[in-house]
Design an enzyme around this catalytic site. Sequence first.
Site, PDB file in Angstrom:
ATOM      1  CB  SER A 163      47.153  48.601   6.245  1.00 55.35           C
ATOM      2  OG  SER A 163      46.237  47.694   5.661  1.00 55.35           O
ATOM      3  CE  LYS A 196      50.129  48.285   4.348  1.00 55.04           C
ATOM      4  NZ  LYS A 196      50.240  48.344   2.961  1.00 55.04           N
ATOM      5  CG  HIS A 217      49.309  44.266   6.549  1.00 52.20           C
ATOM      6  ND1 HIS A 217      48.862  44.601   5.285  1.00 52.20           N
ATOM      7  CD2 HIS A 217      48.213  44.323   7.351  1.00 52.20           C
ATOM      8  CE1 HIS A 217      47.562  44.863   5.330  1.00 52.20           C
ATOM      9  NE2 HIS A 217      47.151  44.700   6.571  1.00 52.20           N
ATOM     10  CG  ASN A 218      50.699  44.943   1.734  1.00 50.66           C
ATOM     11  OD1 ASN A 218      50.167  45.319   2.774  1.00 50.66           O
ATOM     12  ND2 ASN A 218      50.748  45.697   0.655  1.00 50.66           N
ATOM     13  CD  GLU A 265      46.387  43.313   1.244  1.00 43.78           C
ATOM     14  OE1 GLU A 265      46.571  44.118   2.174  1.00 43.78           O
ATOM     15  OE2 GLU A 265      46.450  43.642   0.035  1.00 43.78           O
TER      16      GLU A 265
END
Length: 468
Positions: A129, A183, A186-187, A190
């Site tokens: 990222s 990940k 994480h997104n 986000e």
Amino acid sequence: MSKPTIGLTGLAVMGQNLARNIARNGFAIAVHNRTVETTHKFIAEHGHEGAFVGCDDLRSFVEAIEKPRTIMMMVKAGKPVDDVIEGLKPYLAKGDLLIDGGNSFFKDTARRAAQLESEGFLYIGTGVSGGEEGALNGPAIMPGGKREAYERVAPILTKMAAQVDGTPCCAYIGEGAAGHYVKMVHNGIEYADMQLIAEAYDLLKSAVGLSNEQIGETFAQWNEGELGSYLIEITAQIFRTRDPETGGYLVDAVLDRAGQKGTGKWTSDSALELGVPVTAITEAVFARCLSAMKAQRVAASKVLMGPSSSFGGSQKDWIGAVRDALYASKVVAYAQGFDLMRVADAEYGWALKPGEISTIWRGGCIIRAVFLNRIKEAYDADSSLSNLLLAPFFRDVIGRTQANWRRVVSAAIQSGVPVPAFSAALAYYDGYRRERLPANLLQAQRDLFGAHTYERVDKPGVYHSQWG
Ligand code: 6PG
């Protein structure tokens, strides 16, 4: 020049910048791209930055790398990854390690890892990222796969990653698909973070009546405090940018139709599959979907009625209240993301370390934020924390922000300004802190119409009743 031990195929922007990052950190690297001209152009432009070996085809690429090889694939998620793996395989030797650094769906990664490991290769699916800039100067890296695979490549990954207080934003996440799962979450966070900021912007603009300049200044000020983060920082930057064509603010010239490549939706899909209420994240995904219905919205705006959107009262007071609502909602979004990882971990058995994940996310990545240090501290204090909202620091943050949070959500509803993520986060908070929810009635309804049975509060067992 000694033969490189690592190669990278897929020289789009992320691939190019990661290859340059690796080379600038002193590692020789072989590079390859399906379109040969791209490789030649890359070497012509960046060859002087480090020890690159440009290769025109997959065979010479693989042969240029010292055994046991490490090959990083930076290609589009989905079929292209499978195609590259198939293309490389005939030239690989047992013990070679393939790394997928794209945003692959975690179940694809699990399948590929199992297949390749059964054939004697090693496989890492890693989250990377930080966008273009992070890829070049230090991204956050979330590698999953066999620990021995990670150990082999750790010297390179930890050196090329962002560093915060001398600690690299890269650590081993867990077996198989763990890295890509983390990940993905994480997104998802986000998406929620971005939507919450967009809702704050809408309120400041439409309801509080601030100009673009004032909004930019507000975000810049917020960035100095507890809300300090990359996304708030770039938001302030966006409000300082003029449109070279019209001289007006560039943000006003941007069409209000959000795109998405799928990682936010995957987070919600996985949450639904595992039964985890990640409501702020999912509302953020749906908000993008609603934004994409531009033609319908334009037509509806001429037909459907609503109230006046102005809040009235002191602008200064509302700015502070919106800040509090943003902070509290953000805490909930992160709590939901970490809760999803906790449940997924129990399901898939990765032995995730939430404290370490928050350490990785402190730098390099898109959601890097001052308050990730507080999340790390919360998990350091209690590694089995069931929900971030229960950590004393976050309990107190919500304790002192919630009056404003409720005021902003109520006023937004009264004024007809949509705040799906703010309000979903608040409803989650209120639901989570309630000892008794109206689900007793749901159970009664289910038992009445379908004899689905229910449990009682006063004694164990399963019951069915004749209702009414
Ligand atoms: C990152 C980002 C990145 C992602 C973009 C676009 O961590 O660097 O998450 O991986 O591709 O943010 O995502 P959407 O197109 O879905 O908004």
